[in-house]
Enzyme design. Sequence first.
Site, PDB file in Angstrom:
ATOM      1  N   HIS A  69      -7.136  -6.121  -0.431  1.00 40.68           N
ATOM      2  CA  HIS A  69      -6.009  -5.227  -0.173  1.00 40.68           C
ATOM      3  C   HIS A  69      -4.967  -5.899   0.735  1.00 40.68           C
ATOM      4  CE1 HIS A  69      -4.118  -1.361  -0.532  1.00 40.68           C
ATOM      5  NE2 HIS A  69      -4.104  -1.145   0.775  1.00 40.68           N
ATOM      6  N   ASP A  79      -9.312  -6.137  -4.597  1.00 42.10           N
ATOM      7  CA  ASP A  79      -8.851  -5.011  -3.766  1.00 42.10           C
ATOM      8  C   ASP A  79      -9.831  -3.849  -3.891  1.00 42.10           C
ATOM      9  OD1 ASP A  79      -7.541  -2.798  -2.627  1.00 42.10           O
ATOM     10  OD2 ASP A  79      -5.563  -3.513  -3.216  1.00 42.10           O
ATOM     11  N   SER A 112       0.835  -1.191   0.000  1.00 41.80           N
ATOM     12  CA  SER A 112       0.000   0.000   0.000  1.00 41.80           C
ATOM     13  C   SER A 112       0.884   1.260   0.000  1.00 41.80           C
ATOM     14  CB  SER A 112      -0.939  -0.075   1.215  1.00 41.80           C
ATOM     15  OG  SER A 112      -2.055   0.755   1.052  1.00 41.80           O
TER      16      SER A 112
END
Length: 255
Positions: A236, A208, A103
């Site tokens: 995610h 995601d 991320s």
Amino acid sequence: TSITSAKIQVNGVHLHYQQTGEGSHAVLLLPGMLGSGQTDFGPQLKSMNKQLFTIVAWDPRGYGQSIPPSRDFPPDFFERDAKDAVDLMQALKFKKFSLLGWSDGGITALIAAAKYPTLIHKLVVWGANASVTQEDVRIYNGIRDVSKWSQKVKKPLEEMYGHKYFAKTCEAWVGGISRFAEKSDGNICQQLLPDIKCPTFIIHGEKDPLVPRAHAEYIHKHIKGSRLLLMPEGKHNLHLRFAEDFNRQVEDFLH
């Protein structure tokens, strides 16, 4: 082997990190927004091969146990994290190391690999993006109010930060990352991708909800020779949800 936990002064702040394993291949784990080694990388710290790797998970400034300072989001916060991360590994006496970035940590890892090419051995990123679109801003605004988060995701962060810091920092993050969308191309680090010369592995969860697949494809297309793996059931947090598969894929690539 056990996991040690310590702090070291880097660029004027005391950065917290966890370390495990005694392998010759050093690997730095870079967490996402509000993340820390403890909250973001339990299965990696516990189960990655400790004969092959020495694994370090850091808390970026203002996150986890790297407080003070409080977290802020100036325009160059990703570059600042990239420099902190690299300087941390050098302070720990690792001459060359690989980066595993999730991320926001993936964005930080992309910048670090481009800017410090002689130090980075291999690169793995997942849930990362090199630009911010209006669609992304819409998604970010959907998570701005932490009271709407699921209890499961919220709990470890509230335990770590207390509700007030957690809520305030999440709002500040949405503001900070949304600013990139104000540029004509929404650019965070697109121009740096061609400078990444190390072997690169991009993993993307097809479910995601935070990062559309186009971001992974863009990064793959602009890093020469990179590999892209799509995980059909991955969301995610695919490295937590499918930790065994993830760890195996990553170890094979790093090895």
